[in-house]
Design a protein around this motif. Structure first.
Motif, PDB file in Angstrom:
ATOM      1  N   SER A   1       0.338  -1.332   0.228  1.00  0.00           N
ATOM      2  CA  SER A   1       0.295  -0.115  -0.143  1.00  0.00           C
ATOM      3  C   SER A   1       0.832   1.038  -0.341  1.00  0.00           C
ATOM      4  O   SER A   1       2.082   1.390   0.587  1.00  0.00           O
ATOM      5  CB  SER A   1      -0.920  -0.278   1.713  1.00  0.00           C
ATOM      6  OG  SER A   1      -0.566   0.055   2.211  1.00  0.00           O
ATOM      7  N   SER A   2       0.383   2.475   0.104  1.00  0.00           N
ATOM      8  CA  SER A   2       1.273   3.076  -0.778  1.00  0.00           C
ATOM      9  C   SER A   2       0.407   4.433   0.174  1.00  0.00           C
ATOM     10  O   SER A   2      -0.561   5.337  -0.314  1.00  0.00           O
ATOM     11  CB  SER A   2       1.816   3.565  -2.333  1.00  0.00           C
ATOM     12  OG  SER A   2       2.377   4.584  -2.192  1.00  0.00           O
ATOM     13  N   ILE A   3       0.608   5.899   0.804  1.00  0.00           N
ATOM     14  CA  ILE A   3       0.501   6.725   0.884  1.00  0.00           C
ATOM     15  C   ILE A   3       1.693   7.644   0.983  1.00  0.00           C
ATOM     16  O   ILE A   3       2.681   7.844   1.002  1.00  0.00           O
ATOM     17  CB  ILE A   3      -0.385   6.290   2.896  1.00  0.00           C
ATOM     18  CG1 ILE A   3      -0.176   5.546   2.856  1.00  0.00           C
ATOM     19  CG2 ILE A   3      -0.768   7.590   3.534  1.00  0.00           C
ATOM     20  CD1 ILE A   3      -0.611   5.310   4.580  1.00  0.00           C
TER      21      ILE A   3
ATOM     22  N   LYS B   1      -2.920  14.579  -1.587  1.00  0.00           N
ATOM     23  CA  LYS B   1      -2.964  13.140  -0.674  1.00  0.00           C
ATOM     24  C   LYS B   1      -2.785  12.019  -1.738  1.00  0.00           C
ATOM     25  O   LYS B   1      -4.149  12.264  -2.383  1.00  0.00           O
ATOM     26  CB  LYS B   1      -3.884  13.472  -0.123  1.00  0.00           C
ATOM     27  CG  LYS B   1      -3.033  13.871   1.414  1.00  0.00           C
ATOM     28  CD  LYS B   1      -4.208  14.558   2.430  1.00  0.00           C
ATOM     29  CE  LYS B   1      -3.420  15.194   4.072  1.00  0.00           C
ATOM     30  NZ  LYS B   1      -4.811  14.489   5.179  1.00  0.00           N
TER      31      LYS B   1
ATOM     32  N   GLU C   1      -3.394   7.550  -1.797  1.00  0.00           N
ATOM     33  CA  GLU C   1      -3.746   6.328  -1.282  1.00  0.00           C
ATOM     34  C   GLU C   1      -3.725   5.475  -2.258  1.00  0.00           C
ATOM     35  O   GLU C   1      -4.568   5.696  -2.947  1.00  0.00           O
ATOM     36  CB  GLU C   1      -4.540   7.088  -0.225  1.00  0.00           C
ATOM     37  CG  GLU C   1      -3.595   7.419   1.216  1.00  0.00           C
ATOM     38  CD  GLU C   1      -4.777   7.491   2.284  1.00  0.00           C
ATOM     39  OE1 GLU C   1      -4.682   8.498   2.900  1.00  0.00           O
ATOM     40  OE2 GLU C   1      -6.024   7.274   1.564  1.00  0.00           O
ATOM     41  N   ALA C   2      -3.359   4.352  -2.231  1.00  0.00           N
ATOM     42  CA  ALA C   2      -3.531   2.817  -2.648  1.00  0.00           C
ATOM     43  C   ALA C   2      -3.190   1.218  -2.278  1.00  0.00           C
ATOM     44  O   ALA C   2      -1.684   2.182  -1.235  1.00  0.00           O
ATOM     45  CB  ALA C   2      -2.245   3.252  -3.943  1.00  0.00           C
ATOM     46  N   VAL C   3      -3.835   0.701  -2.650  1.00  0.00           N
ATOM     47  CA  VAL C   3      -3.310  -0.913  -2.180  1.00  0.00           C
ATOM     48  C   VAL C   3      -3.441  -1.339  -3.724  1.00  0.00           C
ATOM     49  O   VAL C   3      -3.841  -0.949  -4.762  1.00  0.00           O
ATOM     50  CB  VAL C   3      -4.359  -1.064  -1.503  1.00  0.00           C
ATOM     51  CG1 VAL C   3      -4.600  -0.809  -0.260  1.00  0.00           C
ATOM     52  CG2 VAL C   3      -5.661  -1.079  -2.212  1.00  0.00           C
TER      53      VAL C   3
ATOM     54  N   GLY D   1      -6.712   5.865  -4.841  1.00  0.00           N
ATOM     55  CA  GLY D   1      -7.124   7.250  -3.970  1.00  0.00           C
ATOM     56  C   GLY D   1      -7.082   9.099  -3.997  1.00  0.00           C
ATOM     57  O   GLY D   1      -5.178   8.428  -3.597  1.00  0.00           O
ATOM     58  N   SER D   2      -7.204   9.914  -4.827  1.00  0.00           N
ATOM     59  CA  SER D   2      -6.238  10.754  -4.230  1.00  0.00           C
ATOM     60  C   SER D   2      -7.680  12.013  -4.811  1.00  0.00           C
ATOM     61  O   SER D   2      -8.035  11.944  -4.851  1.00  0.00           O
ATOM     62  CB  SER D   2      -5.922  11.415  -6.173  1.00  0.00           C
ATOM     63  OG  SER D   2      -5.861  12.193  -6.605  1.00  0.00           O
ATOM     64  N   SER D   3      -6.779  12.747  -3.561  1.00  0.00           N
ATOM     65  CA  SER D   3      -7.580  14.167  -3.334  1.00  0.00           C
ATOM     66  C   SER D   3      -7.374  15.291  -4.276  1.00  0.00           C
ATOM     67  O   SER D   3      -8.111  16.361  -4.704  1.00  0.00           O
ATOM     68  CB  SER D   3      -6.815  14.999  -2.215  1.00  0.00           C
ATOM     69  OG  SER D   3      -5.383  15.474  -3.005  1.00  0.00           O
TER      70      SER D   3
END
Lengths: 471, 1128
Positions: free
Chosen positions: B660-662, B702, B704-706, B728-730
């Motif tokens: 995952s990536s934050i 921001k 995030e990803a898996v 997911g992107s802000s």
């Protein structure tokens, strides 16, 4: 060990679960800007938004409203000549052979008026969609925005003919607009101004005494003009009359050198310049038109035509006070001198002695004169005309017939309102005199030059726009 | 964390006849662990001195203690005793006479007759009690019978264990992988079996089992390009086993080019990657485009995702100044205009620190980056320390650069004649309004403005040093560099970079815990001025400075408004620093299962100062001074926990990656401006300004990803690779923030099939691979979905005004790229010739664009998803060949070509869109509609064009809605690529790199005015129309050109010419000093070299440089450098 591994895997996937949650990718609102909902949730921000309309009209590169109408339309008519004729985009105005990619038409007329209309529409819609602004202020600001929208549409319709009529900020609705007829545009202008008139204050309290926020009388003045242009002379007379009658606010200053000063008693609406980065306390027009040094070293930007110079009668105070000259390379060049602060006189933090005049009382006298003359109220018309002539140090007009009187009024407008907001250019067009007057002095004149071209880039982006004839 | 260590097998010389190994009972292991910890706790002496790996000792009946002490002294290894030193009491004295023997052999001989044995772990010698031999296969079974199991260890030639190496039994393809210690355990093998041991980046070893129950396998690094380690997304692979398209540029290739920005080194090296400098300034943004233009958007750059050591280099665009043609403005976000148009963030990366640049192109390679991989991905990995001898490298180079092409322009005499003729043609008097350049200027004056502005000499100096080394558990590299480079055009000013990079890798004693830390820190100072675009100034224009040394505004009157040299006195300085750091922690939980976390942080700070002194402005305008100061601060944080599983299932190796990536990115910027200074000396401080203003910008992103990847490699023949990612992107509004992406890739290495192996033995690799997948894009500015207003600087009516910022589209969502690729890889003659042929098709839909809106809507564009679908298809070919490989002479060549075709495949209701007049379905999105120029009319002297629609007049319909006289041309480059030849003769190395491109482009005429105006013209205009009947190449001279010229320059094909070129981009000649000279100076290696960039160009282009079209930018310079590089 095995337990440790399980723990690690647990934490890893707990982390993954957190990620799948929407909240973690929410970002706070931007700090350098504010959102539309924030703007219209408080009185102060809403006032700021309205101030933005005026600020951008006078202090940015939107030269339509800070010198473009005066200077470029002055060249299109018979008032001004650009000194450096190698500046092609400007030279095209005085030769009346505008190209469809002329950057001034595109960027400064069309491209300044429409963004101003956007701001006005954004305020009208914002005030309607959000409920944070007090009702009285909401009413006032809506009126201001309607006035500005009408003001911009007035110039657009006079420069381009049929224009796309933009009444919303929703680009889905406006990006394929076609052109609306001149009559319909005027209907909109008049209804906007009527509505604005009802909403706006009748004093200058919004500007704390300074005449820099349009009030009820600004709407009245523009309404008078709109009626005059559409041939509704009775209404034009009525509107101008109501304004002129308000002598507690408005009077003609007998000293014509005080007409363009800050909060002059003749001012109906002025724009407050505040451009500390370049022109300082000078008005944009003064900064451009007054040569830097009045000696033979520096040339003027533009100079007054012999036609205009010859239009002044001997002894006209406007000729001696509102026009100055410089000698460059042995030749005397005349330039408009209504504003006295040029680049040399401007001071970075200097006091504001001049504001940029948009609407003034003298025009209202001339509107009433013309409206009355058209209605054959010749005595009243003559008296209005003579008020203006008197202030200029001239004797009463000799015109008596309706035709002569109308000609005299047109002439008076030429010398009273010269190099001011394109009055001469619009007057020549609406009185169908453009070809008669301009063809003899402009070799490339075509009748179709009366309308400026729709910018080529707009035709490319909006498939429903059609070019004016002749381009 | 519980560290354990295990007894390894002595590696090395005894391979041919290895002793049967012990299998140690678990209890003993535990005791050893404990004692080892105790010993560790007692303190470990590590000497910093350098020791040899060999041991010498001569003595008769020497106590073992003394011998071991000597070993310790000679090698620097620590000696530990399992039960304390007391256990030596049972040892017998030693008689020994050995010289320069390997440590392991020495120890084996020493302990041969002792009740003791040894184990080596890292730099430690463990002495322990000899265990009784427990053989599981005693007596040895007859050949061919199954023995139960075999154990072994795989290391590299430096003794480092190789984790996840493949061990397969040749007979049935079954196998296993090694654990963190390199240990493996294989069941059900026969004594006559042969095992293959493979590991990416190493030569495969085949080893017969014979009667051994233990194997120690030492692999050596491969020299074959196909098998070398290639960095891929979240891991490594090799070209042989890759299912995706991975292009690599190595440190060696970068080192040959004296570039300041490492992205420039990519030019022509990887097929399908087009690298363009946005301007001639060294620090300028660099535009990178992989496989053609994906979107019809002009406002967003085409940049791929850049990842440096695992940390994405995300730069937010706060001020909206990025563009497709100019690229991203990079680290300068304060809104202050930079002469270079921004600063490339890679300007802060020292090319010398880079180990490799990897370009990921297809869906298989990029899909794991999900949403951000739509334009491709570029991975930059910095150099790491290597186990072994400590190296000190020092290199220095210095050089010059110069513009070597000039355009032939009119001299003053010719110019004056042209002007007079033009005025006469127009019937205009020679007066001050029409001809100030003739009336007021000294027409006998002559200045060659090209020479004046571009005639300077750029200077380069570069010093690099690094120290690296380590052992099997800890490696390090520390490097420092300094680069100094002056611009060609500026009289003053320079670009300087100082950089420091460090890297440390450490493994725990049991090898299961791994830590890697990388950091780079760079300081940049860049002084510039806006170059006056003054090449076509009249040659008789007055001097730039007057006789007092001031700018000569008054001398230029009445054309002082055109005086372009004010910027010469307006300094601009940008200073920036970059910290990029990455910590990778990994832990092997059980065999094959690795938990890894990558933690990255980068930080960029930049500040700009731009001054406008009073002396730089026309005194006529009553000028005052102005200053601008900009500060940008950027933080980027990324956390990527990953779980990787490796195992052998049936005949195949399975690799699963879950992660995952934050990412969190913030950029803040402040701009301060001071106005109204009346003294230039005060300019540098805003507090001295009578009027001050400020603005701030901020952005936050921001992400995030898996993600997951499954790779299954069946017998090195069939490989399948699946990727999936949820992002997911802000940057999108509520409800539209998440997107799912994925890919499937597969490869068939048919050369491994028995039939092919037998029949086509010359084929060393034959591979077919393919992939299909989706990637996305969110490369728009932050908050684009949000309707916003900004504050103005100054007040109106006492309040700070607000201005609306633009249209918004609340339905903004992910852009989707669907990529398909099929490729064939062939290698012949033991991999001496490699050929790769690739076909790809990328389709991009829901493109994020700045959708054009007519200005009447209030703004000219809105960030939105375009309804257009754009397709890029193309071929890429790569050919690498070792043509000759003799002892004294070798020659290798690399050739690549990328051919891309662009096409608009779908646009619903195109004619009712802003693109109606510009685009055509089925054609490239780079098309342009042009009149066909047919020469000068002999009657009128005007330009003439073909009347395509035969209506008797030349019409240009700008809306494109009706038929006009224009023809369609495609401006997309047809193909480009590179050709490298490397020659080695004895100690000499020569490398020649040629970059070529086939394209049409705008020629230099685009920046010219009509002949007759107050600007200079090429000498070609001398052949022009003078009178009726003249057949000429150039029109009648005039000062008011009108529609004819306008049609010619804006709408005709006359200004588009063949801009194809073949450029000798780089030539590098080096000489390695002979060993005997080196030895006497304590050097390991020393090389002197000379390099040239842009040495010559073959082109028909009508202008200075086919890559820098027009006259407004500086053409590319020729650079020559010489240097020396030494290793100690």
């Amino acid at each position: 060990m095995l337990f440790n591994n399980k723990k690690l895997i647990f934490f890893l996937f707990a982390g993954v679960n957190i990620i799948a949650c929407k909240k973690t990718i929410q970002i706070p609102p931007p700090t350098g800007t504010i959102t539309t909902s924030q703007v219209f949730s408080s009185d102060n921000q809403a006032i700021s938004a309205a101030s933005g309309m005026y600020f951008n009209m006078i202090n940015t590169s939107r030269s339509f409203s800070n010198y473009g109408m005066s200077i470029f339309c002055g060249m299109s008519a018979d008032e001004l000549i650009i000194f450096d004729q190698t500046q092609q985009d400007i030279d095209q105005f005085q030769k009346n052979n505008l190209s469809t990619t002329n950057t001034i038409v595109d960027g400064n007329f069309w491209g300044d008026a429409y963004p101003t209309i956007y701001a006005a529409n954004a305020i009208i819609e914002g005030l309607g969609n959000y409920t944070g602004v007090h009702d009285s202020l909401k009413n006032e600001l809506t009126g201001e925005a309607e006035f500005i929208r009408a003001f911009c549409n007035f110039y657009l319709v006079n420069l381009f003919g049929n224009i796309p009529l933009v009444t919303t900020i929703n680009w889905h609705k406006t990006n394929v607009l076609s052109r609306t007829s001149v009559t319909q545009v005027y209907d909109n202008i008049i209804s906007d101004l009527k509505d604005a008139k009802n909403r706006l204050a009748s004093d200058y309290s919004a500007g704390v005494g300074q005449r820099i926020i349009p009030n009820k009388w600004a709407a009245t003045a523009l309404l008078a003009r709109a009626y005059l242009y559409t041939g509704d002379y009775a209404n034009a007379e009525e509107q101008a009359d109501s304004l002129i009658s308000n002598t507690s606010l408005y009077s003609l200053d007998s000293n014509i050198n005080q007409v363009f000063l800050t909060n002059s008693s003749e001012a109906i609406w002025q724009l407050q310049q505040n451009n500390k980065g370049s022109s300082y306390n000078a008005t944009p027009e003064g900064f451009i038109l007054i040569p830097s040094i009045l000696d033979s070293t520096y040339q003027p930007f533009a100079y007054i035509t012999t036609q205009l110079l010859n239009a002044f009668e001997p002894g006209d105070k406007r000729r001696s006070n509102w026009i100055d000259s410089t000698i460059y390379n042995g030749i005397e060049y005349y330039f408009p001198y209504k504003y006295k602060i040029g680049p040399r006189q401007a001071l970075v933090n200097g006091p504001y002695t001049e504001y940029y005049m948009v609407l003034r009382l003298a025009e209202q006298y001339l509107i009433r004169a013309e409206a009355r003359a058209k209605q054959n109220k010749l005595t009243d018309a003559t008296s209005d005309l003579n008020i203006i002539r008197k202030r200029a140090g001239l004797t009463n007009t000799v015109a008596t017939s309706q035709t002569d009187l109308l000609t005299a009024i047109t002439h008076e407008r030429q010398v009273e309102l010269f190099v001011e907001w394109g009055h001469r250019w619009l007057d020549l067009k609406r009185s169908n005199q453009a070809t008669n007057v301009l063809k003899p002095i402009k070799s490339l004149w075509e009748n179709t030059a009366q309308l400026y071209p729709i910018p080529a880039s707009e035709l490319m982006t909006d498939p429903n726009l059609v070019q004016n004839p002749g381009y | 964390m519980n560290f354990t260590f295990q007894v390894g097998n002595p590696a090395g010389a005894g391979m041919s006849n290895p002793p049967k190994q012990l299998i140690i009972r678990p209890q003993a292991l535990l005791i050893m662990q404990l004692s080892a910890f105790l010993l560790l706790a007692l303190g470990l002496q590590v000497s910093a001195a350098t020791y040899s790996q060999t041991v010498s000792f001569t003595g008769k009946d020497v106590p073992l203690k003394t011998v071991l002490a000597s070993v310790k002294k000679q090698t620097g290894y620590g000696v530990f005793f399992e039960n304390g030193e007391a256990m030596l009491q049972s040892s017998a004295p030693v008689t020994i006479d050995l010289k320069n023997v390997q440590l392991e052999i020495f120890l084996r001989i020493c302990l041969k007759d002792q009740p003791l044995e040894y184990a080596l772990e890292g730099k430690t010698i463990f002495i322990k009690k000899k265990e009784p031999v427990v053989s599981l296969a005693s007596p040895p079974p007859p050949p061919g019978d199954p023995i139960l199991q075999i154990k072994g260890r795989v290391t590299n030639d430096k003794g480092e264990p190789l984790v996840n190496a493949n061990i397969t039994v040749k007979r049935n393809g079954h196998g296993t992988v090694t654990d963190a210690n390199g240990n493996f355990y294989l069941r059900n093998v026969n004594s006559d079996d042969v095992v293959n041991v493979t590991f990416i980046g190493y030569k495969t070893v085949s080893m017969p089992i014979k009667d051994r129950i233990s194997l120690t396998v030492v692999l050596s690094a491969t020299t074959n390009d196909l098998d070398k380690v290639v960095v891929q997304a979240y891991g490594t692979t090799s070209q042989r086993l890759a299912t995706g398209n991975i292009g690599t540029v190595t440190a060696e290739q970068i080192a040959r080019q004296p570039v300041m920005n490492p992205l420039e080194a990519l030019q022509g090296q990887v097929a399908g990657v087009v690298v363009t400098n946005a301007s001639g300034y060294a620090s300028a943004p660099i535009k990178v485009e992989i496989r053609g233009r994906n979107t019809i958007n002009a406002n967003f750059p085409s940049d791929p995702l850049y990842i440096i050591d695992g940390v994405p280099l995300t730069i937010l665009n706060l001020t909206g100044s990025d563009s497709y043609t100019g690229g991203a403005t990079g680290v300068i976000q304060s809104g202050i205009q930079s002469p270079a148009g921004g600063q490339s963030p890679f300007f802060n990366i020292n090319p010398t620190d880079i180990e490799s640049i990897t370009v990921l192109k297809d869906a298989d390679a990029t899909a794991i980056y999900g949403s951000r991989g739509s334009n491709g991905v570029i991975l930059i990995n910095t150099k790491k320390g290597k186990a072994g001898k400590t190296h000190f490298d020092l290199s220095v180079y210095s050089g010059i650069s110069q513009v070597n092409r000039h355009f032939q322009l009119l001299n003053s005499h010719q110019y004056t004649a042209m002007r007079k003729e033009a005025l006469a043609n127009d019937g205009l008097p020679l007066d001050i309004n029409n001809a100030a350049d003739l009336v007021t200027w000294d027409t006998t004056r002559y200045t060659d403005w090209q020479k004046y502005l571009w005639g300077g000499l750029g200077k380069y100096t570069d010093v690099e040093s690094s120290l690296s080394g380590g052992d099997s558990r800890t490696t390090f590299r520390v490097a420092a560099g300094y680069h100094y480079q002056t611009e060609i055009l500026t009289s003053s000013g320079a670009n300087q970079r100082a950089s420091l990079s460090f890297n440390i890798n450490h493994k725990s004693l049991n090898q299961r815990f791994n830590m890697g830390f990388t950091g780079t820190y760079t300081l940049i100072t860049s002084d510039m001025i806006f170059t006056p675009g003054a090449i076509t100034l009249p040659p008789d224009a007055p001097a730039i400075f007057d006789n007092k040394g001031n700018l000569n505004f008054s001398g230029w009157a009445p054309l002082n408004g055109n005086y372009p040299f004010g910027s010469l006195l307006q300094p601009y300085t940008a200073k920036s620093n970059l910290l990029n750091s990455n910590l990778v922690l990994s832990y092997e939980m059980t065999k094959g299962l690795i938990l890894k976390t990558s933690l990255g942080y980068n930080n960029i700070q930049s500040n700009q100062t731009s001054l406008t002194p009073i002396t730089s402005q026309d005194p006529a305008n009553n000028p005052v001074g102005q200053s601008s100061f900009g500060y940008t601060l950027l933080h980027n944080f990324i956390l990527e926990p990953q779980l990787e599983y490796n195992n052998f299932i049936s005949k195949g190796k399975l690799n699963i990656l879950l992660g995952s990536s934050i990412q969190n990115n913030t950029t803040n910027s402040i701009q301060l401006m001071g106005f109204g200074y009346n003294n230039d000396a005060l300019l540098t401080s805003v507090i001295n300004a009578p009027v001050q203003s400020s603005a701030n910008f901020s952005g936050e992103y921001k992400y995030e990803a898996v993600f997951g990847r499954i790779n299954y490699n069946w017998d090195n023949k069939y490989i399948i690779n699946l990727n999936t990612r949820r992002d997911g992107s802000s940057r999108f509004g509520p409800g539209r923030q998440f997107g799912n992406f994925g890919s499937v890739g597969a490869a068939w290495i048919f050369s491994e099939e028995t039939l092919i192996k037998k029949k086509l033995s010359f084929l060393s690799l034959g591979k077919v691979r393919g992939s299909y997948g989706t990637t996305g894009g969110d490369e728009i500015s932050d908050y684009a979905f949000l309707s916003q207003w900004s504050f103005n600087r100054f007040t109106y009516n006492g309040v700070l005004p607000l201005t609306p910022l633009g249209h918004t589209d609340s339905t903004l969502h992910w852009q989707v790229n669907r990529k398909l690729e099929v490729a064939v890889d062939l290698s012949f003659l033991k991999d001496r010739i490699n050929l790769e042929a690739v076909w790809y098709r990328n389709r991009c839909s829901d493109q994020l664009v700045a959708f054009p809106t007519p200005l009447l809507t209030g703004f000219t564009s809105v960030t939105s998803n375009s309804p257009a679908d754009v397709q890029n298809t193309g071929w890429e070919f790569l050919l690498n060949a070792e043509i000759l490989n003799e002892k004294n002479f070798s020659w290798s060549a690399k050739f690549n070509i990328g051919i891309n075709r662009n096409k608009l495949i779908k646009y619903p209701n195109l004619s009712q869109s802003p693109y109606g007049g510009r685009l055509i379905i089925g054609q490239s999105i780079n098309i342009i509609k042009l009149l066909h120029f047919t020469g000068i009319d002999p009657q009128t002297g005007l330009y003439t064009f073909q009347d395509k629609n035969k209506d008797g007049q030349i019409t240009v319909d700008q809306t494109g809605q009706t038929t006009d006289d224009r023809y369609i041309h495609d401006l997309s480059p047809k193909f480009d690529g590179g050709f490298t030849n490397n020659f080695n003769y004895k100690n000499w190395q020569l490398s020649v790199f040629i970059y070529y491109k086939k394209q049409i482009g705008r020629n230099a005429l685009i920046s010219l005015d009509a002949p007759g105006d107050i600007t200079n013209q090429p000498t070609s205009v001398l052949n022009h129309w003078k009178k009726e009947g003249d057949i000429a190449n150039n029109p009648r001279f005039t000062t008011s050109p009108g529609t004819s010229f306008y049609n010619y320059q804006i709408f005709s094909d006359a200004i588009y010419t063949d801009a194809s070129f073949i450029r000798l981009q780089n030539l590098s000649l080096s000489y390695t000093l002979p060993q005997k000279i080196i030895k006497t100076h304590a050097l390991e290696n020393c090389k002197i070299y000379i390099q040239g960039e842009n040495l010559f160009i073959i082109t028909k282009y009508n202008g200075l440089d086919p890559e820098v079209q027009g006259f407004t930018s500086i053409p590319r310079a020729r650079t020559i450098t010489a240097g020396i590089s030494c290793n100690f």
